[in-house]
Design an enzyme around this catalytic site. Structure first.
Site, PDB file in Angstrom:
ATOM      1  N   SER A 299       1.353  -1.326   0.107  1.00 38.43           N
ATOM      2  CA  SER A 299      -0.008   0.216  -0.392  1.00 38.43           C
ATOM      3  C   SER A 299       0.996   0.788  -0.335  1.00 38.43           C
ATOM      4  O   SER A 299      -0.407   2.425  -0.358  1.00 38.43           O
ATOM      5  CB  SER A 299      -1.055  -0.105   1.152  1.00 38.43           C
ATOM      6  OG  SER A 299      -2.257  -1.197   0.799  1.00 38.43           O
TER       7      SER A 299
ATOM      8  N   SER B 263      -5.043   3.334   4.526  1.00 36.81           N
ATOM      9  CA  SER B 263      -4.780   3.188   3.701  1.00 36.81           C
ATOM     10  C   SER B 263      -6.107   2.232   2.357  1.00 36.81           C
ATOM     11  O   SER B 263      -6.225   0.874   2.292  1.00 36.81           O
ATOM     12  CB  SER B 263      -4.119   1.222   4.229  1.00 36.81           C
ATOM     13  OG  SER B 263      -3.357   1.232   2.714  1.00 36.81           O
TER      14      SER B 263
ATOM     15  N   LYS C 147       0.073   3.849  -2.604  1.00 32.95           N
ATOM     16  CA  LYS C 147      -0.757   5.054  -2.507  1.00 32.95           C
ATOM     17  C   LYS C 147      -0.037   6.106  -2.679  1.00 32.95           C
ATOM     18  O   LYS C 147      -1.059   7.230  -2.946  1.00 32.95           O
ATOM     19  CB  LYS C 147      -1.845   4.781  -0.844  1.00 32.95           C
ATOM     20  CG  LYS C 147      -2.225   3.543  -1.444  1.00 32.95           C
ATOM     21  CD  LYS C 147      -3.567   3.306  -0.453  1.00 32.95           C
ATOM     22  CE  LYS C 147      -4.376   2.464  -0.302  1.00 32.95           C
ATOM     23  NZ  LYS C 147      -4.065   0.954  -0.593  1.00 32.95           N
TER      24      LYS C 147
END
Length: 457
Positions: free
Chosen positions: A103, A287, A106
């Protein structure tokens, strides 16, 4: 006697090395002069080389985290730490090798969205008149936060637009024209995003576990069963769920089908999402995969690269290009980082976070959305992060977390104990388990303690 004495003088001269006296020249003879050749002079020695500039002294750093880097919980470990003020690399373990980020990706998605969409962009959901009498078309604008909760009640996405607002506008606009027949048909248009809605590299259990929806341009609440919970099971048909909820808001009794809005159709109603700046912070703090995919797909559409997963490599990398960092080797498979096929070197993240720390352009939006170790909320506030001795770094680590089945990651900014701002990226990849999170926290706390005295050995 004269002859003998002369001979003796010559002998003596030879013996002593003194020059022999010259004989007087005989009468009438010519005199010859002997010229001696001077000894050759020695060439001067070559000039010693002199450096053009004095070599700059470099500090001898003595604070080692080598034992922490050898923790077997980190599996295949990659990392880089940089002094954010000087740009000097203090610690490096495979920092230039592109690898899956989980993640942490991102952050790249957010940076591209700030460049391509801008911080004030809002996704718009509209309702237009259909081509058949009594029909309207609900047109998805890519807003995955649109909520079916009643106005005044917040979903997991604070400040999201609500379906009942859209329905009230639609009914009012429809009834304002006496020529309109009763509203009997609702058509759902989700064509802004192309299919498939699920990337082949994603594990399908993410849908039932509640971490990822199908990616469609029309859906409500990120397609959660429970709109108020971040982690909630998703359906297999987000467009159908949104259509059924909107039909109910219209008062029921309407048929629901799928299609596309007629060109130039009259707009009856519209609602908008929160701005990109807010969506980024909501995405990074907890997240949220759905928000990251929404932003990535809108970047692709706005840039003209396409509207599918296949377009994200081109659109995301192009969106990052204006930051002036080398993007070679970066592979983008999705916007959230869920795919194993993403690849970003730790060195790219440390350089990007230097710009984020300096709040270049609009990148301060990303800084403000980063989870904080020991903070009041977000993925670094959980009870299993920065605990025990690692709590020494509470309030000083601003970083994006990452987790997939094949890796744990952490990357961001450290305000070190000696006052040095550091940027860092750490990956634990391969055969890892949940305790890799604590190993990442431990070495990050080590970076905090060392500061600019961090040794690469």
């Amino acid at each position: 006697m004269f002859a003998l004495l002369g001979t003796g003088a010559v002998v003596a001269s030879a013996a002593t090395g003194a020059p022999a006296p010259l004989r007087p020249a005989a009468a009438g003879s010519s005199t010859s002069t002997t010229t001696s050749t001077p000894a050759p002079s020695e060439a001067p020695p070559p000039a010693r080389p002199v450096p053009t500039a004095a070599t700059a002294a470099s500090p001898l750093r003595t604070c080692s985290v080598a034992d922490l880097a050898a923790d077997p919980r980190l599996a295949n470990f990659q990392a880089q730490v940089v002094n954010a003020t000087t740009g000097e690399v203090l610690f490096d373990r495979g920092g230039d090798t592109p690898s899956r980020t989980a993640s942490v990706l991102k952050v790249l998605t957010s940076a591209a969205a700030l460049r391509v969409l801008g911080p004030d962009y809002r996704a718009t959901t509209t309702v237009v008149a259909g081509s058949a009498p009594g029909s309207v078309v609900l047109v998805g604008g890519g807003d995955l936060t649109l909520s079916r909760t009643p106005s005044g009640e917040e979903s997991v996405y604070a400040g999201a637009a609500h379906l009942d607002q859209l329905a009230d506008q639609t009914i009012a606009a429809w009834q304002a024209d006496p020529a309109n027949p009763p509203l009997t048909s609702l058509i759902l248009d989700s064509s802004l995003f192309g299919g498939p809605g699920w990337d082949p590299s994603w594990d399908r259990k993410e849908l039932s576990d509640g971490y990822m929806p199908e990616i469609t341009a029309l859906q409500v609440d990120g397609d959660r069963d429970n709109p108020s919970r971040s982690t909630s099971a998703r359906s297999g048909d987000p467009v159908g769920r949104a259509g059924a909820a909107f039909a109910d808001e219209l008062g029921g009794g309407v048929s629901v089908s799928r299609g596309t809005a007629p060109a130039g159709a009259r707009q009856l109603a519209s609602v908008q999402s929160q701005p990109v700046s807010t969506l980024i912070q909501q995405s990074l703090t907890v997240s949220d995969n759905a928000l990251a995919e929404m932003l990535a797909r809108l970047v692709a559409v706005k840039s003209g690269a396409g509207n599918t997963f296949e377009s994200l490599q081109q659109s995301t990398v192009a969106g990052l290009a204006p930051y002036g960092l080398d993007t070679s080797g970066i592979l983008i498979a999705d916007g959230s980082g869920l795919s194993d096929d993403n690849a970003v070197p730790p060195s790219y993240l440390t350089r990007l976070f230097i710009k984020i720390n300096a709040r270049e352009g609009n990148l301060g939006v990303i800084f403000d959305g980063l989870p904080v170790a020991g903070g009041p909320s977000g993925s670094l506030s959980y009870s299993d992060r920065f605990t025990g001795e690692n709590a020494v770094a509470d309030g000083a680590v601003f970083a994006k977390t990452g987790w997939i089945d094949t890796g744990y990651t952490l990357s961001g900014i450290i305000h070190a104990a000696d006052g040095t701002p550091l940027t860092f990226a750490v990956y634990a990849l391969g055969d890892v388990s949940d305790n890799a999170k604590q190993a990442l926290d431990t070495i990050t706390a080590g970076f905090f303690r060392c500061g600019d005295n961090l040794s690469n050995t």
